[in-house]
Scaffold this motif. Structure first.
Motif, PDB file in Angstrom:
ATOM      1  N   LEU A 149       0.932  -1.042   0.082  1.00  0.00           N
ATOM      2  CA  LEU A 149       0.132  -0.033  -0.206  1.00  0.00           C
ATOM      3  C   LEU A 149       0.784   1.042   0.261  1.00  0.00           C
ATOM      4  CD1 LEU A 149      -2.855  -1.206   2.806  1.00  0.00           C
ATOM      5  CD2 LEU A 149      -3.327  -1.033   0.472  1.00  0.00           C
ATOM      6  N   VAL A 150       2.158   1.358   0.898  1.00  0.00           N
ATOM      7  CA  VAL A 150       2.742   2.451   0.852  1.00  0.00           C
ATOM      8  C   VAL A 150       3.031   2.292  -0.641  1.00  0.00           C
ATOM      9  CG1 VAL A 150       4.983   3.256   1.352  1.00  0.00           C
ATOM     10  CG2 VAL A 150       3.579   2.066   3.378  1.00  0.00           C
ATOM     11  N   ILE A 151       4.163   1.159  -1.649  1.00  0.00           N
ATOM     12  CA  ILE A 151       4.255   1.649  -2.832  1.00  0.00           C
ATOM     13  C   ILE A 151       3.353   2.262  -3.396  1.00  0.00           C
ATOM     14  CG2 ILE A 151       4.840   0.216  -5.044  1.00  0.00           C
ATOM     15  CD1 ILE A 151       6.369  -1.834  -2.534  1.00  0.00           C
ATOM     16  N   ALA A 152       1.831   1.326  -3.446  1.00  0.00           N
ATOM     17  CA  ALA A 152       1.123   2.233  -4.255  1.00  0.00           C
ATOM     18  C   ALA A 152       0.947   3.454  -3.999  1.00  0.00           C
ATOM     19  CB  ALA A 152      -0.110   1.561  -4.070  1.00  0.00           C
ATOM     20  N   ALA A 153       1.678   4.183  -3.212  1.00  0.00           N
ATOM     21  CA  ALA A 153       0.558   5.732  -2.586  1.00  0.00           C
ATOM     22  C   ALA A 153       1.196   6.773  -2.845  1.00  0.00           C
ATOM     23  CB  ALA A 153      -0.207   5.793  -0.941  1.00  0.00           C
ATOM     24  N   VAL A 154       3.033   5.998  -3.101  1.00  0.00           N
ATOM     25  CA  VAL A 154       3.942   6.933  -2.584  1.00  0.00           C
ATOM     26  C   VAL A 154       4.761   7.590  -3.882  1.00  0.00           C
ATOM     27  CG1 VAL A 154       3.578   7.498  -0.936  1.00  0.00           C
ATOM     28  CG2 VAL A 154       5.601   5.951  -1.344  1.00  0.00           C
ATOM     29  N   THR A 155       5.209   6.054  -4.269  1.00  0.00           N
ATOM     30  CA  THR A 155       6.002   5.936  -5.639  1.00  0.00           C
ATOM     31  C   THR A 155       5.594   6.271  -6.331  1.00  0.00           C
ATOM     32  OG1 THR A 155       5.737   3.446  -5.444  1.00  0.00           O
ATOM     33  CG2 THR A 155       6.742   4.242  -3.858  1.00  0.00           C
ATOM     34  N   GLU A 156       4.667   5.955  -7.177  1.00  0.00           N
ATOM     35  CA  GLU A 156       3.859   6.117  -8.846  1.00  0.00           C
ATOM     36  C   GLU A 156       4.148   5.202  -9.736  1.00  0.00           C
ATOM     37  OE1 GLU A 156       5.275   9.811 -10.346  1.00  0.00           O
ATOM     38  OE2 GLU A 156       4.915  11.059  -9.233  1.00  0.00           O
ATOM     39  N   ALA A 157       3.961   4.059  -9.017  1.00  0.00           N
ATOM     40  CA  ALA A 157       4.583   2.036  -9.407  1.00  0.00           C
ATOM     41  C   ALA A 157       3.326   1.651 -10.911  1.00  0.00           C
ATOM     42  CB  ALA A 157       4.697   1.249  -8.920  1.00  0.00           C
ATOM     43  N   SER A 158       3.370   2.001 -11.841  1.00  0.00           N
ATOM     44  CA  SER A 158       2.537   1.522 -12.675  1.00  0.00           C
ATOM     45  C   SER A 158       0.646  -0.005 -12.265  1.00  0.00           C
ATOM     46  CB  SER A 158       2.550   0.509 -14.092  1.00  0.00           C
ATOM     47  OG  SER A 158       3.287  -0.308 -13.762  1.00  0.00           O
ATOM     48  N   GLU A 159       2.037  -0.530 -11.269  1.00  0.00           N
ATOM     49  CA  GLU A 159       0.636  -1.066 -10.966  1.00  0.00           C
ATOM     50  C   GLU A 159       1.679  -2.010  -9.984  1.00  0.00           C
ATOM     51  OE1 GLU A 159      -1.486  -5.216 -12.347  1.00  0.00           O
ATOM     52  OE2 GLU A 159       0.784  -4.653 -13.419  1.00  0.00           O
ATOM     53  N   VAL A 160       0.370  -2.637  -8.730  1.00  0.00           N
ATOM     54  CA  VAL A 160       1.024  -3.113  -7.437  1.00  0.00           C
ATOM     55  C   VAL A 160      -0.163  -4.266  -6.568  1.00  0.00           C
ATOM     56  CG1 VAL A 160       1.385  -3.194  -5.129  1.00  0.00           C
ATOM     57  CG2 VAL A 160       2.273  -1.076  -6.145  1.00  0.00           C
ATOM     58  N   VAL A 161       0.360  -5.661  -7.171  1.00  0.00           N
ATOM     59  CA  VAL A 161      -0.189  -6.528  -6.881  1.00  0.00           C
ATOM     60  C   VAL A 161       0.335  -7.132  -5.351  1.00  0.00           C
ATOM     61  CG1 VAL A 161      -1.000  -9.304  -7.534  1.00  0.00           C
ATOM     62  CG2 VAL A 161      -0.243  -7.519  -9.199  1.00  0.00           C
ATOM     63  N   ILE A 162      -1.283  -7.356  -4.073  1.00  0.00           N
ATOM     64  CA  ILE A 162      -0.231  -7.231  -2.985  1.00  0.00           C
ATOM     65  C   ILE A 162      -1.081  -8.879  -2.506  1.00  0.00           C
ATOM     66  CG2 ILE A 162      -0.162  -6.983  -0.580  1.00  0.00           C
ATOM     67  CD1 ILE A 162      -1.343  -3.835  -1.874  1.00  0.00           C
ATOM     68  N   SER A 163       0.260  -9.764  -2.051  1.00  0.00           N
ATOM     69  CA  SER A 163      -0.819 -11.756  -2.675  1.00  0.00           C
ATOM     70  C   SER A 163      -0.310 -12.459  -1.293  1.00  0.00           C
ATOM     71  CB  SER A 163      -0.261 -12.525  -3.946  1.00  0.00           C
ATOM     72  OG  SER A 163       1.526 -12.261  -3.118  1.00  0.00           O
ATOM     73  N   ASP A 164      -1.013 -12.684  -0.924  1.00  0.00           N
ATOM     74  CA  ASP A 164      -0.909 -14.081   0.490  1.00  0.00           C
ATOM     75  C   ASP A 164      -1.906 -15.461  -0.195  1.00  0.00           C
ATOM     76  OD1 ASP A 164      -0.091 -13.063   2.993  1.00  0.00           O
ATOM     77  OD2 ASP A 164      -0.984 -15.096   3.449  1.00  0.00           O
ATOM     78  N   GLY A 165      -1.202 -16.847   0.225  1.00  0.00           N
ATOM     79  CA  GLY A 165      -1.668 -17.407   0.151  1.00  0.00           C
ATOM     80  C   GLY A 165      -2.597 -18.025   1.013  1.00  0.00           C
ATOM     81  N   ASN A 166      -2.803 -16.943   1.774  1.00  0.00           N
ATOM     82  CA  ASN A 166      -3.757 -17.463   2.956  1.00  0.00           C
ATOM     83  C   ASN A 166      -5.279 -16.969   2.764  1.00  0.00           C
ATOM     84  OD1 ASN A 166      -5.899 -17.186   5.354  1.00  0.00           O
ATOM     85  ND2 ASN A 166      -3.799 -17.703   7.160  1.00  0.00           N
ATOM     86  N   PRO A 167      -6.570 -17.144   2.616  1.00  0.00           N
ATOM     87  CA  PRO A 167      -7.331 -16.723   2.204  1.00  0.00           C
ATOM     88  C   PRO A 167      -8.177 -15.261   3.220  1.00  0.00           C
ATOM     89  CG  PRO A 167      -8.192 -18.996   2.657  1.00  0.00           C
ATOM     90  CD  PRO A 167      -6.973 -18.744   2.688  1.00  0.00           C
ATOM     91  N   GLN A 168      -7.212 -16.033   4.204  1.00  0.00           N
ATOM     92  CA  GLN A 168      -8.383 -14.913   5.405  1.00  0.00           C
ATOM     93  C   GLN A 168      -7.729 -13.084   4.908  1.00  0.00           C
ATOM     94  OE1 GLN A 168      -7.278 -17.442   8.363  1.00  0.00           O
ATOM     95  NE2 GLN A 168      -9.702 -16.330   9.275  1.00  0.00           N
ATOM     96  N   VAL A 169      -6.070 -13.954   4.738  1.00  0.00           N
ATOM     97  CA  VAL A 169      -5.640 -12.183   4.946  1.00  0.00           C
ATOM     98  C   VAL A 169      -5.844 -11.660   3.467  1.00  0.00           C
ATOM     99  CG1 VAL A 169      -3.155 -12.104   4.426  1.00  0.00           C
ATOM    100  CG2 VAL A 169      -3.605 -14.040   6.024  1.00  0.00           C
ATOM    101  N   VAL A 170      -5.503 -12.687   2.183  1.00  0.00           N
ATOM    102  CA  VAL A 170      -5.855 -11.631   0.645  1.00  0.00           C
ATOM    103  C   VAL A 170      -7.901 -11.409   1.532  1.00  0.00           C
ATOM    104  CG1 VAL A 170      -6.940 -11.800  -1.310  1.00  0.00           C
ATOM    105  CG2 VAL A 170      -4.832 -13.714  -0.227  1.00  0.00           C
ATOM    106  N   ASN A 171      -8.393 -11.629   2.060  1.00  0.00           N
ATOM    107  CA  ASN A 171      -9.703 -11.031   2.319  1.00  0.00           C
ATOM    108  C   ASN A 171      -9.007  -9.504   3.305  1.00  0.00           C
ATOM    109  OD1 ASN A 171     -12.937  -9.832   2.506  1.00  0.00           O
ATOM    110  ND2 ASN A 171     -12.240 -10.372   4.524  1.00  0.00           N
ATOM    111  N   TYR A 172      -8.510  -9.304   4.555  1.00  0.00           N
ATOM    112  CA  TYR A 172      -7.891  -7.956   4.666  1.00  0.00           C
ATOM    113  C   TYR A 172      -7.418  -6.713   3.632  1.00  0.00           C
ATOM    114  CZ  TYR A 172      -9.146  -9.516   9.967  1.00  0.00           C
ATOM    115  OH  TYR A 172      -9.635  -9.984  10.830  1.00  0.00           O
ATOM    116  N   ILE A 173      -6.592  -8.077   2.741  1.00  0.00           N
ATOM    117  CA  ILE A 173      -6.090  -6.664   1.708  1.00  0.00           C
ATOM    118  C   ILE A 173      -7.003  -6.185   0.994  1.00  0.00           C
ATOM    119  CG2 ILE A 173      -3.857  -7.043  -0.098  1.00  0.00           C
ATOM    120  CD1 ILE A 173      -3.290  -9.276   0.905  1.00  0.00           C
TER     121      ILE A 173
END
Length: 310
Positions: A149-173
């Motif tokens: 989220l920090v990368i997405a908010a302040v670096t002007e990256a073209s795309e940020v994918v935030i991943s995890d293998g735990n479906p509970q965690v992905v729901n929070y993301i």
């Protein structure tokens, strides 16, 4: 192998084994006992480096879940947006967490707390925005997704994918991406459930300029798959890199780096990569009540830069 190395490796191995045994024992007991006595297991999150100020702004979120709170992170950059993350705050594990861990062969450490290595990674990323500008970035094992989220908010990256293998965690993301969508400008941000042993990744193969991850090397049984997916995800014919932040944790990090070499990747390990992080570390080494029992080997994240070429 010298006695110290043997002892450290044994300690780390024992920790991983204890986690697995505890998880399995709890699930077995649930079949024969009332779940009321084993529904919650006390645990204490690790104190961070206090690099990114944060405070709980809502302990009764709209979800109505008493285990959650909304936490505001203030990125230490003038005029930067604040980030609001929904995360667990009760420092307890529910039996369901372990059931899901067993079902997907994953750990649930991403639900425990915001880990110090994630904070160090996020701080490093905000300090080097040019490194990410116009790049496609993926975070592995992201937990609540602070660094992504920090990368997405302040670096002007073209795309940020935030991943995890735990479906509970992905729901929070997903929830945290939605809560902060106005902070990302033109950066495309999405959540993804990604297991490091997935065989069908054709749409992601050789796609990313940068991979970031924090504290993903503790469980040795995942090392080979983690090294493999780095090679799959990184662009092959263009400059690309993976930035890992991880403590040594006995011999765990060294074993992972051996897998990195065996698969044909290259790495550079840096201990002092940021003046502010290093000052915090030196203060804690001398003894500080904010982080009792601070131990360099288990707490201080090193920077590992992994590439496809020398």
């Amino acid at each position: 192998m010298n006695p110290t190395s043997s002892s450290s490796s044994s300690s780390s191995s024992s920790s991983s084994l204890r986690w697995r045994i505890l998880r399995q024992a709890l699930l077995r007991r649930s079949d024969s006992q009332s779940q009321s006595g084993i529904k919650r297991i006390s645990r204490k999150p690790t104190q961070g480096f206090n690099l990114i100020p944060c405070q709980v702004v809502d302990s009764s979120p709209a979800s109505g879940n008493s285990r959650e709170a909304r936490v505001c992170y203030t990125i230490p950059i003038p005029a930067s947006p604040k980030l609001y993350l929904t995360q667990r705050v009760d420092n307890c594990s529910d039996l369901n967490d372990f059931e899901i861990s067993n079902r997907y062969n994953i750990d649930n450490t991403g639900l425990v707390c915001q880990w110090p290595s994630e904070e160090a990674l996020a701080y490093f990323c905000k300090s080097h925005p040019d490194r990410f500008r116009d790049k496609r970035v993926i975070e592995l094992g992201s937990g609540y997704g602070l660094a992504g989220l920090v990368i997405a908010a302040v670096t002007e990256a073209s795309e940020v994918v935030i991943s995890d293998g735990n479906p509970q965690v992905v729901n929070y993301i997903k929830r945290n991406i939605e809560s902060n969508s106005m902070a990302f400008g033109n950066t495309s941000v999405k959540a993804m459930e990604l297991h490091w042993n997935q065989h069908e990744l054709s749409e992601l193969t050789n796609t990313f300029d940068i991979i970031v991850a924090s504290d993903c090397t503790f469980f040795k049984e995942f090392h080979k798959h983690l090294a493999s997916i780095i090679k799959v995800l990184l662009k092959a014919n263009e400059p690309s890199e993976a930035l890992f932040f991880s403590p040594k944790r006995g011999g765990s990090l060294d074993k992972f780096l051996k897998e990195v070499e065996d698969i044909g990747l290259h790495y550079i390990l840096t201990e002092n990569y940021d003046a502010q992080v290093w000052r915090c570390h030196e203060t804690l080494v001398k003894g500080d009540e904010s982080w009792p029992n601070y131990d360099k080997n288990h707490c201080y994240p090193l920077l590992i830069q992994i590439t496809n070429h020398n």
